[in-house]
Scaffold this motif. Structure first.
Motif, PDB file in Angstrom:
ATOM      1  N   THR A 181      35.371  35.299  37.585  1.00  0.00           N
ATOM      2  CA  THR A 181      36.317  36.404  37.750  1.00  0.00           C
ATOM      3  C   THR A 181      36.153  37.005  39.138  1.00  0.00           C
ATOM      4  N   LEU A 182      37.278  37.244  39.798  1.00  0.00           N
ATOM      5  CA  LEU A 182      37.300  37.984  41.054  1.00  0.00           C
ATOM      6  C   LEU A 182      38.235  39.175  40.870  1.00  0.00           C
ATOM      7  N   ARG A 183      37.749  40.345  41.207  1.00  0.00           N
ATOM      8  CA  ARG A 183      38.592  41.542  41.159  1.00  0.00           C
ATOM      9  C   ARG A 183      39.095  41.812  42.571  1.00  0.00           C
ATOM     10  N   MET A 184      40.388  41.664  42.739  1.00  0.00           N
ATOM     11  CA  MET A 184      40.998  41.795  44.065  1.00  0.00           C
ATOM     12  C   MET A 184      41.933  42.997  44.043  1.00  0.00           C
ATOM     13  N   GLY A 185      41.366  44.186  44.295  1.00  0.00           N
ATOM     14  CA  GLY A 185      42.172  45.390  44.210  1.00  0.00           C
ATOM     15  C   GLY A 185      42.686  45.579  42.791  1.00  0.00           C
ATOM     16  N   VAL A 186      44.004  45.708  42.656  1.00  0.00           N
ATOM     17  CA  VAL A 186      44.592  45.919  41.328  1.00  0.00           C
ATOM     18  C   VAL A 186      44.736  44.615  40.556  1.00  0.00           C
ATOM     19  N   ARG A 187      44.446  43.490  41.188  1.00  0.00           N
ATOM     20  CA  ARG A 187      44.593  42.199  40.525  1.00  0.00           C
ATOM     21  C   ARG A 187      43.241  41.672  40.054  1.00  0.00           C
ATOM     22  N   THR A 188      43.287  40.996  38.936  1.00  0.00           N
ATOM     23  CA  THR A 188      42.109  40.303  38.434  1.00  0.00           C
ATOM     24  C   THR A 188      42.413  38.813  38.437  1.00  0.00           C
ATOM     25  N   LEU A 189      41.562  38.053  39.115  1.00  0.00           N
ATOM     26  CA  LEU A 189      41.742  36.597  39.198  1.00  0.00           C
ATOM     27  C   LEU A 189      40.681  35.917  38.342  1.00  0.00           C
ATOM     28  N   VAL A 190      41.121  35.050  37.451  1.00  0.00           N
ATOM     29  CA  VAL A 190      40.218  34.165  36.723  1.00  0.00           C
ATOM     30  C   VAL A 190      40.430  32.771  37.305  1.00  0.00           C
ATOM     31  N   VAL A 191      39.400  32.232  37.932  1.00  0.00           N
ATOM     32  CA  VAL A 191      39.499  30.945  38.627  1.00  0.00           C
ATOM     33  C   VAL A 191      38.740  29.901  37.819  1.00  0.00           C
ATOM     34  N   ILE A 192      39.414  28.801  37.477  1.00  0.00           N
ATOM     35  CA  ILE A 192      38.751  27.686  36.797  1.00  0.00           C
ATOM     36  C   ILE A 192      38.781  26.474  37.708  1.00  0.00           C
ATOM     37  N   SER A 193      37.743  25.636  37.591  1.00  0.00           N
ATOM     38  CA  SER A 193      37.616  24.553  38.573  1.00  0.00           C
ATOM     39  C   SER A 193      36.988  23.291  37.987  1.00  0.00           C
ATOM     40  N   SER A 194      37.190  23.055  36.692  1.00  0.00           N
ATOM     41  CA  SER A 194      36.687  21.825  36.083  1.00  0.00           C
ATOM     42  C   SER A 194      37.786  21.171  35.272  1.00  0.00           C
ATOM     43  N   ALA A 195      37.670  19.863  35.073  1.00  0.00           N
ATOM     44  CA  ALA A 195      38.671  19.123  34.313  1.00  0.00           C
ATOM     45  C   ALA A 195      38.727  19.608  32.872  1.00  0.00           C
ATOM     46  N   GLU A 196      37.582  19.904  32.297  1.00  0.00           N
ATOM     47  CA  GLU A 196      37.548  20.347  30.893  1.00  0.00           C
ATOM     48  C   GLU A 196      38.301  21.658  30.718  1.00  0.00           C
ATOM     49  N   LEU A 197      38.059  22.611  31.613  1.00  0.00           N
ATOM     50  CA  LEU A 197      38.719  23.908  31.495  1.00  0.00           C
ATOM     51  C   LEU A 197      40.205  23.805  31.819  1.00  0.00           C
ATOM     52  N   ALA A 198      40.570  22.968  32.794  1.00  0.00           N
ATOM     53  CA  ALA A 198      41.990  22.766  33.102  1.00  0.00           C
ATOM     54  C   ALA A 198      42.715  22.171  31.905  1.00  0.00           C
ATOM     55  N   HIS A 199      42.072  21.230  31.227  1.00  0.00           N
ATOM     56  CA  HIS A 199      42.691  20.620  30.038  1.00  0.00           C
ATOM     57  C   HIS A 199      42.821  21.652  28.921  1.00  0.00           C
ATOM     58  N   GLU A 200      41.797  22.479  28.748  1.00  0.00           N
ATOM     59  CA  GLU A 200      41.863  23.507  27.715  1.00  0.00           C
ATOM     60  C   GLU A 200      43.000  24.489  27.990  1.00  0.00           C
ATOM     61  N   ALA A 201      43.113  24.924  29.257  1.00  0.00           N
ATOM     62  CA  ALA A 201      44.104  25.942  29.603  1.00  0.00           C
ATOM     63  C   ALA A 201      45.528  25.404  29.611  1.00  0.00           C
ATOM     64  N   LEU A 202      45.720  24.215  30.187  1.00  0.00           N
ATOM     65  CA  LEU A 202      47.074  23.728  30.438  1.00  0.00           C
ATOM     66  C   LEU A 202      47.612  22.801  29.351  1.00  0.00           C
ATOM     67  N   VAL A 203      46.726  22.145  28.615  1.00  0.00           N
ATOM     68  CA  VAL A 203      47.168  21.180  27.608  1.00  0.00           C
ATOM     69  C   VAL A 203      46.868  21.684  26.196  1.00  0.00           C
TER      70      VAL A 203
END
Length: 535
Positions: free
Chosen positions: A92-114
């Protein structure tokens, strides 16, 4: 995700130099602004209370991690790599009023997008300059998940990007390829050594011509007119870059010049594109009486499908401003991504003569030199197709897929909470270079995709190993068009010219930088020798 353009303001005039009434007013405004900022920060903290967000670096009050990123001295893509080593593949990155959740693995990309594709199929809310150019998120890429998005995407795919429609646009590609080769030949001949060409600007012009043709069906636009339209579209891209006030909205008054400039660029865009729309309208009216002149108008264009489009949940067809937005989305979305890929492709070809030799040999076997290669030919060239896959694995057009967002509260990834107002960003390079997924991941080797080698479904539906166009419900609808154009342009460039490194660039520098897309840090200047026969 683009790098922010940071803002440096001049020191304000001292309050003591102001009249008393003005000084009191300024103090009041500052006090109200600070109170609003503190209230918003407190509200956000309360809103996330009880949620288990992914880990991330500790931030400062109000600004979060914004200044840590801004003043890290590193491009954001490299900063993310460093954080990944410490916090893992979800952070998690808190960028002012925005909160960014950054994922960077194949397993997590598959979980999130598929696996949870519907849960994370939306886009985050925006209150920025970009909404000016998206007609308040009335585009395929920016629309929130729902009936409006489904209507726009369904029309784009059926009216433009389906396989049958792409075949209908084959004449547009042939025209653009002829103009492309002639333009490079003329540039080389006009250079001091008779051989030098700049790859990116020529590739960008060629792709722009194809998409302009497909979007409006106007065949008599001369080069000067095309260049003027292209220049406006470039200014649009520059005007939509991320700014500090996107993260800290209370700074927005200080950005009034940039906001006014964005409005000016939008007016220029409308003034440039709307005449093309009206010309096509007139052609369609004339087509009801007689077929169009084949040298002036194509029988079909993407715009034709938009003029009477009925979007679910709306009574009216798109307005003129919305038509400008939808046409510009297709052109801008497909131009720089493809052109960037072509520059990286030619850099790899120049850097490795054996790749060029094998591509040329395959072209000669399938087509010869009696006629120009076209996209029907490229479909049957396994080494060329393997080269394109390896190109997209090693050099995806962007390092982040378009930002996703949870559709509703309660969504989780890897057991962590992802609030609906958070940006879900997928970092792509660590997936396509994961040594657990790839043999020799840092090497550029098209042979890995030939018979008996590695496999990769670039759509991610059969498993995430490389997803240069995203995956799942919000996968880029232009994936087939993009790969078709890349393969065709590479084949035409190798068939028409023999490519060599330029003496000014030994050895080739494969470092990158982020503009709208990920481009070569040092633009590619190459030397070409026209092959025989010439066409």
């Amino acid at each position: 995700m683009q790098q922010p353009t940071w803002f440096a303001a001049k020191a304000p005039t001292a309050l003591s130099a102001m009249p008393a009434a003005t000084s009191s007013l300024v103090i009041g405004i500052v006090a109200v602004t600070l109170a609003a900022v503190v209230a918003r920060y407190t509200y956000r903290s309360m809103r996330y209370r009880g949620l288990r967000l992914p880990p991330g670096p500790p931030g400062w009050p109000v600004v979060g991690n914004l200044f840590q990123v801004a003043f890290s001295g590193k491009p954001f893509i490299h900063y993310v790599r460093d954080l990944r080593r410490e916090y893992g593949p979800i952070m998690t990155l808190r960028m002012g009023v925005r909160t960014l959740v950054v994922i960077s693995s194949a397993e997590l990309a598959h979980e999130a997008l598929v696996e949870k594709g519907r849960e994370f199929a939306s886009r985050p809310a925006e209150n920025t300059t970009r909404t000016i150019f998206s007609s308040n998120k009335f585009t395929v890429n920016s629309a929130v998940y729902g009936p409006e998005w489904r209507s726009l995407r369904r029309n784009l795919v059926s009216g433009m990007l389906s396989m049958s429609r792409l075949r209908e646009f084959r004449p547009a590609r042939l025209r653009a390829m002829g103009r492309f080769v002639a333009r490079m030949r003329a540039e080389a001949a006009a250079s001091s050594d008779g051989q030098s060409v700049w790859v990116l600007r020529n590739a960008r012009f060629a792709v722009f011509c194809i998409l302009l043709d497909m979007t409006f069906g106007l065949l008599d636009l001369d080069e000067a007119h095309v260049v003027r339209i292209d220049a406006v579209m470039k200014r649009v891209l520059l005007a939509t870059g991320v700014r500090m006030d996107d993260y800290l909205p209370f700074l927005r008054p200080f950005f009034w010049r940039q906001q006014r400039r964005a409005l000016d660029v939008r007016r220029e865009q409308v003034d440039t594109v709307l005449p093309l729309i009206n010309r096509r309208r007139a052609i369609l009216r004339d087509m009801q009486r007689s077929p169009p002149d084949p040298g002036v108008a194509a029988p079909f264009s993407y715009l034709d499908s938009l003029l009477d489009l009925r979007v679910e949940g709306r009574d009216a067809v798109p307005t003129d401003d919305e038509l400008v937005t939808l046409c510009a989305e297709l052109i801008n979305g497909g131009t720089d991504t493809t052109a960037t890929a072509i520059e990286w492709a030619m850099a790899r070809i120049v850097d490795n003569p054996s790749i060029q030799a094998r591509l040329h040999e395959e072209i000669m076997q399938h087509v010869g030199d009696a006629r120009p290669v076209d996209d029907k030919d490229t479909e049957g060239m396994p080494y060329l197709q393997a080269f394109v896959k390896e190109l997209l694995r090693k050099h995806p057009p962007t390092y982040f897929s378009l930002t996703h967002a949870a559709v509703e509260p309660g969504s989780k990834l890897a057991g962590y909470d992802v609030p609906p107002d958070a940006n879900l960003d997928i970092f792509l390079p660590t997936i396509s270079e994961d040594p657990k997924l790839w043999d020799r991941p840092t090497e550029f080797d098209p042979d890995r995709f030939l018979a008996g080698g590695e496999t990769a479904d670039i759509t991610g539906s059969a498993g995430v190993r490389m997803i240069p166009f995203g995956a799942g419900r919000r996968i880029c609808p232009g994936v087939t068009m993009g790969t078709t154009h890349i393969a065709l342009m590479v084949a035409r460039m190798v068939q028409a010219f023999e490519w060599h490194a330029h003496p000014s660039q030994p050895p080739l520098d494969f470092k990158d930088k982020v503009e709208f897309t990920v481009v070569m840090k040092q633009p590619l200047l190459a030397m070409v020798n026209p092959r025989k026969p010439s066409f």
